[in-house]
Every structure is written in C-alpha cells, then in structure tokens.
Scaffold this motif. Structure first.
Motif, PDB file in Angstrom:
ATOM      1  N   PHE A   1       4.578  -7.169 -19.053  1.00 48.07           N
ATOM      2  CA  PHE A   1       5.026  -7.362 -17.680  1.00 48.07           C
ATOM      3  C   PHE A   1       4.972  -6.102 -16.821  1.00 48.07           C
ATOM      4  O   PHE A   1       5.208  -6.162 -15.618  1.00 48.07           O
ATOM      5  CB  PHE A   1       6.440  -7.937 -17.678  1.00 48.07           C
ATOM      6  CG  PHE A   1       6.500  -9.360 -18.171  1.00 48.07           C
ATOM      7  CD1 PHE A   1       5.718 -10.338 -17.595  1.00 48.07           C
ATOM      8  CD2 PHE A   1       7.330  -9.715 -19.222  1.00 48.07           C
ATOM      9  CE1 PHE A   1       5.761 -11.652 -18.040  1.00 48.07           C
ATOM     10  CE2 PHE A   1       7.384 -11.022 -19.687  1.00 48.07           C
ATOM     11  CZ  PHE A   1       6.596 -11.989 -19.090  1.00 48.07           C
ATOM     12  N   SER A   2       4.666  -4.953 -17.424  1.00 42.48           N
ATOM     13  CA  SER A   2       4.554  -3.724 -16.627  1.00 42.48           C
ATOM     14  C   SER A   2       3.107  -3.323 -16.382  1.00 42.48           C
ATOM     15  O   SER A   2       2.835  -2.439 -15.566  1.00 42.48           O
ATOM     16  CB  SER A   2       5.271  -2.566 -17.330  1.00 42.48           C
ATOM     17  OG  SER A   2       4.586  -2.209 -18.524  1.00 42.48           O
ATOM     18  N   SER A   3       2.164  -3.951 -17.057  1.00 42.39           N
ATOM     19  CA  SER A   3       0.782  -3.465 -17.066  1.00 42.39           C
ATOM     20  C   SER A   3       0.139  -3.470 -15.696  1.00 42.39           C
ATOM     21  O   SER A   3      -0.648  -2.585 -15.371  1.00 42.39           O
ATOM     22  CB  SER A   3      -0.057  -4.305 -18.042  1.00 42.39           C
ATOM     23  OG  SER A   3      -0.054  -5.669 -17.657  1.00 42.39           O
ATOM     24  N   ARG A   4       0.428  -4.439 -14.863  1.00 43.94           N
ATOM     25  CA  ARG A   4      -0.232  -4.522 -13.560  1.00 43.94           C
ATOM     26  C   ARG A   4       0.166  -3.370 -12.637  1.00 43.94           C
ATOM     27  O   ARG A   4      -0.608  -2.958 -11.787  1.00 43.94           O
ATOM     28  CB  ARG A   4       0.106  -5.859 -12.898  1.00 43.94           C
ATOM     29  CG  ARG A   4      -0.658  -7.030 -13.476  1.00 43.94           C
ATOM     30  CD  ARG A   4      -2.077  -7.080 -12.960  1.00 43.94           C
ATOM     31  NE  ARG A   4      -2.802  -8.214 -13.485  1.00 43.94           N
ATOM     32  CZ  ARG A   4      -3.941  -8.681 -12.953  1.00 43.94           C
ATOM     33  NH1 ARG A   4      -4.452  -8.088 -11.899  1.00 43.94           N
ATOM     34  NH2 ARG A   4      -4.552  -9.705 -13.498  1.00 43.94           N
ATOM     35  N   THR A   5       1.379  -2.883 -12.784  1.00 43.75           N
ATOM     36  CA  THR A   5       1.788  -1.748 -11.968  1.00 43.75           C
ATOM     37  C   THR A   5       0.911  -0.543 -12.273  1.00 43.75           C
ATOM     38  O   THR A   5       0.399   0.127 -11.364  1.00 43.75           O
ATOM     39  CB  THR A   5       3.266  -1.399 -12.229  1.00 43.75           C
ATOM     40  OG1 THR A   5       4.078  -2.479 -11.772  1.00 43.75           O
ATOM     41  CG2 THR A   5       3.671  -0.139 -11.478  1.00 43.75           C
ATOM     42  N   ARG A   6       0.714  -0.239 -13.549  1.00 43.44           N
ATOM     43  CA  ARG A   6      -0.117   0.896 -13.925  1.00 43.44           C
ATOM     44  C   ARG A   6      -1.557   0.688 -13.465  1.00 43.44           C
ATOM     45  O   ARG A   6      -2.183   1.599 -12.911  1.00 43.44           O
ATOM     46  CB  ARG A   6      -0.087   1.099 -15.446  1.00 43.44           C
ATOM     47  CG  ARG A   6       1.294   1.353 -16.020  1.00 43.44           C
ATOM     48  CD  ARG A   6       1.219   1.889 -17.436  1.00 43.44           C
ATOM     49  NE  ARG A   6       0.326   1.142 -18.291  1.00 43.44           N
ATOM     50  CZ  ARG A   6       0.660   0.026 -18.944  1.00 43.44           C
ATOM     51  NH1 ARG A   6       1.876  -0.466 -18.810  1.00 43.44           N
ATOM     52  NH2 ARG A   6      -0.205  -0.593 -19.715  1.00 43.44           N
ATOM     53  N   LEU A   7      -2.088  -0.507 -13.699  1.00 42.14           N
ATOM     54  CA  LEU A   7      -3.467  -0.806 -13.347  1.00 42.14           C
ATOM     55  C   LEU A   7      -3.693  -0.665 -11.849  1.00 42.14           C
ATOM     56  O   LEU A   7      -4.673  -0.047 -11.402  1.00 42.14           O
ATOM     57  CB  LEU A   7      -3.820  -2.227 -13.813  1.00 42.14           C
ATOM     58  CG  LEU A   7      -5.228  -2.721 -13.465  1.00 42.14           C
ATOM     59  CD1 LEU A   7      -6.264  -1.922 -14.231  1.00 42.14           C
ATOM     60  CD2 LEU A   7      -5.364  -4.212 -13.806  1.00 42.14           C
TER      61      LEU A   7
ATOM     62  N   THR B   1      -1.824   0.978  -9.603  1.00 40.02           N
ATOM     63  CA  THR B   1      -1.642   2.359  -9.165  1.00 40.02           C
ATOM     64  C   THR B   1      -2.895   3.178  -9.455  1.00 40.02           C
ATOM     65  O   THR B   1      -3.383   3.928  -8.589  1.00 40.02           O
ATOM     66  CB  THR B   1      -0.429   2.988  -9.868  1.00 40.02           C
ATOM     67  OG1 THR B   1       0.739   2.221  -9.575  1.00 40.02           O
ATOM     68  CG2 THR B   1      -0.212   4.416  -9.400  1.00 40.02           C
ATOM     69  N   ASP B   2      -3.444   3.044 -10.651  1.00 38.86           N
ATOM     70  CA  ASP B   2      -4.653   3.799 -11.008  1.00 38.86           C
ATOM     71  C   ASP B   2      -5.829   3.399 -10.122  1.00 38.86           C
ATOM     72  O   ASP B   2      -6.623   4.250  -9.679  1.00 38.86           O
ATOM     73  CB  ASP B   2      -5.006   3.564 -12.476  1.00 38.86           C
ATOM     74  CG  ASP B   2      -4.011   4.208 -13.433  1.00 38.86           C
ATOM     75  OD1 ASP B   2      -3.228   5.067 -12.974  1.00 38.86           O
ATOM     76  OD2 ASP B   2      -4.001   3.835 -14.623  1.00 38.86           O
ATOM     77  N   ARG B   3      -5.937   2.106  -9.869  1.00 35.58           N
ATOM     78  CA  ARG B   3      -7.054   1.630  -9.059  1.00 35.58           C
ATOM     79  C   ARG B   3      -7.008   2.200  -7.659  1.00 35.58           C
ATOM     80  O   ARG B   3      -8.024   2.677  -7.132  1.00 35.58           O
ATOM     81  CB  ARG B   3      -7.038   0.102  -8.990  1.00 35.58           C
ATOM     82  CG  ARG B   3      -8.153  -0.454  -8.124  1.00 35.58           C
ATOM     83  CD  ARG B   3      -8.011  -1.927  -7.852  1.00 35.58           C
ATOM     84  NE  ARG B   3      -9.072  -2.401  -6.981  1.00 35.58           N
ATOM     85  CZ  ARG B   3      -8.982  -3.469  -6.191  1.00 35.58           C
ATOM     86  NH1 ARG B   3      -7.867  -4.168  -6.205  1.00 35.58           N
ATOM     87  NH2 ARG B   3      -9.972  -3.846  -5.435  1.00 35.58           N
ATOM     88  N   PHE B   4      -5.851   2.198  -7.030  1.00 36.22           N
ATOM     89  CA  PHE B   4      -5.785   2.665  -5.652  1.00 36.22           C
ATOM     90  C   PHE B   4      -5.791   4.183  -5.545  1.00 36.22           C
ATOM     91  O   PHE B   4      -6.163   4.725  -4.511  1.00 36.22           O
ATOM     92  CB  PHE B   4      -4.587   2.035  -4.945  1.00 36.22           C
ATOM     93  CG  PHE B   4      -4.871   0.626  -4.527  1.00 36.22           C
ATOM     94  CD1 PHE B   4      -5.551   0.359  -3.356  1.00 36.22           C
ATOM     95  CD2 PHE B   4      -4.544  -0.435  -5.345  1.00 36.22           C
ATOM     96  CE1 PHE B   4      -5.866  -0.937  -2.989  1.00 36.22           C
ATOM     97  CE2 PHE B   4      -4.854  -1.737  -4.989  1.00 36.22           C
ATOM     98  CZ  PHE B   4      -5.523  -1.991  -3.807  1.00 36.22           C
ATOM     99  N   ARG B   5      -5.440   4.870  -6.622  1.00 39.51           N
ATOM    100  CA  ARG B   5      -5.635   6.315  -6.647  1.00 39.51           C
ATOM    101  C   ARG B   5      -7.136   6.618  -6.621  1.00 39.51           C
ATOM    102  O   ARG B   5      -7.593   7.521  -5.911  1.00 39.51           O
ATOM    103  CB  ARG B   5      -4.978   6.923  -7.886  1.00 39.51           C
ATOM    104  CG  ARG B   5      -5.087   8.439  -7.922  1.00 39.51           C
ATOM    105  CD  ARG B   5      -4.487   9.018  -9.186  1.00 39.51           C
ATOM    106  NE  ARG B   5      -3.033   9.074  -9.123  1.00 39.51           N
ATOM    107  CZ  ARG B   5      -2.224   8.367  -9.876  1.00 39.51           C
ATOM    108  NH1 ARG B   5      -2.713   7.493 -10.739  1.00 39.51           N
ATOM    109  NH2 ARG B   5      -0.918   8.497  -9.779  1.00 39.51           N
ATOM    110  N   GLU B   6      -7.896   5.850  -7.384  1.00 42.87           N
ATOM    111  CA  GLU B   6      -9.352   6.025  -7.399  1.00 42.87           C
ATOM    112  C   GLU B   6      -9.968   5.665  -6.048  1.00 42.87           C
ATOM    113  O   GLU B   6     -10.871   6.357  -5.560  1.00 42.87           O
ATOM    114  CB  GLU B   6      -9.966   5.169  -8.506  1.00 42.87           C
ATOM    115  CG  GLU B   6      -9.590   5.616  -9.917  1.00 42.87           C
ATOM    116  CD  GLU B   6      -9.954   4.600 -10.971  1.00 42.87           C
ATOM    117  OE1 GLU B   6     -10.461   3.512 -10.587  1.00 42.87           O
ATOM    118  OE2 GLU B   6      -9.739   4.873 -12.169  1.00 42.87           O
TER     119      GLU B   6
END
Length: 372
Positions: A250-256, A258-263
């Motif tokens: 249930f936490s995985s989408r937050t990390r994904l 965040t990483d995507r929009f940093r890129e």
C-alpha cells in the motif's frame, strides 16, 4: 509562501486514518489550509469531511466521525491490564464480529465467520451506516459550491479501470466517497452513474499521481499523508510478515510517483537549458514543446507525513478501531506535523530554485524519541 497553493493527499488505510485527522488538525492550526484535497478509501472519507465543512468546523467534523466509529471500543482501563498488542488483536476481532458504529455492520448471520456458506452475498458487511454518517457530517452543497477542490479515486469493477471523481468536473455525492472506500470482499461495490466501483486502493493507494498530472502552473506544496511506511525491519513472525506485506503493497505508489516526477522535473529542466541554447528557427519545434511540457511550470514541495507503526501494531492495524488506538494515531499525526513545520528544512525550502523538493522530516528514529 503566499502564492503557493496547498494540496492535501490522503492515502487509504482504514483505522490508521485517524493519523490523517490529527495531521490535518495541526496543519489547520498552523494556517496551512488546503486549496485541494485528494483521497483514496479512508482518505476519501477524511477528505470529504474537510472539503464538506467550513474551515472553522472541519476539525469538529473529523472528531465526530472518529469518535463515533471508535465508540464501541473505548480507551478502557482494561487495555492497561494486558499486553498492548493483545488488546489490539482483541479489539480488531471485535470489529470483525460487530462492525464499527456509523461505518459498517456485519451481514447476518455473521458473514465474516462463515463466508463459504453465504455464497449469494457479494460483501461481508453493509455500509449503509456510512451513507447516513456522510449525509449528516458533510455539507455536499458547500463542498460542491465553495469548498476546496475534492478528488477521490475508485476502480470500475467490470473494466478494471481507475477513475477519479473530481469536484472540479462533477457534483460530488455520498456514493462517490463510498465508492472510493468499497474494499472487497468486506464492503459491497457502489453504483455511480450505472457503473459499479470498488476501493481505489486496489490500483493505487495514493492519489499523488493524479494531483501531479492535473496540477496547474504555479508554486505548489503537497502534504502527502501516508498510512503505510515503505521502510521497515525484516519480519520475524507470520503476523509481522502480513503486516510488512501490507506496508509494501500500500505504500509502493507513493515511492513510484515521487521518483517518476523527480525524473520528469529533471527532464524539463534539461529541456529549458537546451531551449535557451537553440537558434530561434528551432525553438518552435513541436518536439521541444513536448519536452518543455513534461511537467507543469512552477516549483513543487512534496512533504511526506508517514504513519510509522508502533512495535505492538500487527497485521490487523488497519481494522483496529478502538478508541485508545484512534487517539494514539491522531496524536501521532499532530506530532509529526509539528516536528515538520518546526524543522529548519521546512523554512529553508524557500531559498532554493529546485523544481521538486521532497521533505521527509520525521524519519529519523533518534529525533523521534527526542520529540517525546
């Protein structure tokens, strides 16, 4: 910053949602009032309570809701006569058997105890009480006319597609909020405009991606209030395995996200640097326009506020609705916001030109202990 729009992003997580209520209370007291609130599941319910009440009544609406649904399991002295983890497991078992007042009730006979004998049902619990609670505590006229923008996510049962119900586009009603939290097989699907919907957490337990993709140009501050922590120790028991699995899932989408929009922010910054060096004849190239539009223009501060479970909390933490635990989660949300807004990095973010700043200022366990 005065021109910075505030967005509150609320993850799903059942009983853990009291953490979001406590976080909102402290944010509101600090003057951090949201322009937009997006939620999934219990986050959608908290979001509706916030957006569907005037600023001075929002905390009271949250308190009424959380006190009501935890009323059957008060903060009894009995809890102090047994190990804390045992009390939590007993409280969760009571919820499975009897439901939560103003939220859901078991189908009779107790479907949770004999699911295979009730093949004709499509859910173990009835959520009619939640519909009444939402009608009582949420002013839907105010929500749709004057309140902050509200976006809640759900999943179309037949197509499997993710959908958002957004007050900027449609009139929000109780069924939109209930659809976002209709987690099977516990809760029944909810009909909206002839389609059946389940809990949005089945696809994404956070609406962060929706917010980042739909935001307008300009400075933005996003308070991402998560109920499951991506980080955690190696499990040593079966209960810890189940609890850790929930955290990761249930936490995985937050990390994904965040990483995507940093890129994407880095891509846009590179495109802007390249654009400045191009001859005028190439600056109108359509491909360059696509690169420069990778993200909306304007800096984003993403503030992580993450519920970090106590050692005694196990796999039942998301349906343990005792009054004692509700109060603990609420207090934890308040504490984490207070520490975040008092941290030097919060003030220092105004002094940078970065396109995306990510702050997680409550992660260090030593600091957490010092805060008391």
């Amino acid at each position: 910053m005065a021109d910075e729009r505030r967005v509150l992003v609320l993850q799903g997580g059942g009983a853990l949602g009291a953490y979001q209520a406590g976080a909102f209370q402290r944010l509101a007291e600090a003057g951090e009032h949201p322009h937009w609130v997006a939620g999934i599941s219990i986050g959608a319910i908290n979001a509706a309570l916030i957006c569907g009440n005037r600023p001075e009544a929002r905390v009271a609406a949250l308190e009424t809701f959380w006190h009501r649904i935890s009323a059957a399991l008060p903060a009894s002295p009995v809890a102090r006569m047994m190990p804390r983890g045992v009390f939590g497991e007993m409280a969760a078992a009571a919820v499975l058997a009897t439901g939560a007042p103003g939220f859901f009730t078991p189908r009779l006979p107790a479907a949770a105890l004999m699911p295979w004998g009730l093949w004709h049902l499509t859910s173990l619990y009835d959520t009619t009480p939640l519909h009444r609670t939402l009608q009582e505590l949420v002013d839907f006229d105010y929500l749709n006319r004057e309140g902050p923008r509200l976006s809640v996510g759900a999943v179309d049962v037949q197509s499997g597609n993710f959908a958002y119900f957004d007050s900027a586009e449609i009139r929000i009603r109780p069924e939109h909020i209930m659809a976002s939290g209709a987690l099977p097989p516990g809760f029944p699907a909810v009909q909206v405009a002839g389609r059946s919907y389940w809990d949005g957490g089945l696809v994404s337990n956070t609406p962060l991606q929706y917010v980042m993709e739909r935001r307008a140009d300009g400075a933005l501050c996003v308070f991402q209030v998560d109920l499951f922590n991506a980080r955690g120790p190696l499990p040593q028991t079966l209960d810890e395995v189940q609890s850790r699995e929930k955290d990761i899932r249930f936490s995985s989408r937050t990390r994904l996200t965040t990483d995507r929009f940093r890129e994407l922010a880095a891509l846009r910054a590179a495109a802007e640097r390249l654009y400045a060096r191009l001859p005028d004849a190439l600056k109108d190239d359509p491909d360059m326009a696509v690169l420069r539009g990778a993200t909306p223009e304007g800096p984003v501060t993403l503030v992580h506020l993450i519920h970090r479970r106590e050692p005694y909390e196990g796999a039942a933490k998301d349906y343990e609705f005792s009054r004692l635990t509700m109060q603990e989660h609420w207090a934890a949300g308040e504490r984490d916001v207070r520490r975040t807004l008092n941290h030097p990095a919060w003030a220092g973010r105004h002094q940078t030109d970065e396109a995306l700043i990510v702050l997680d200022l409550t992660r260090d366990a030593a600091d957490h202990a010092k805060a008391g």
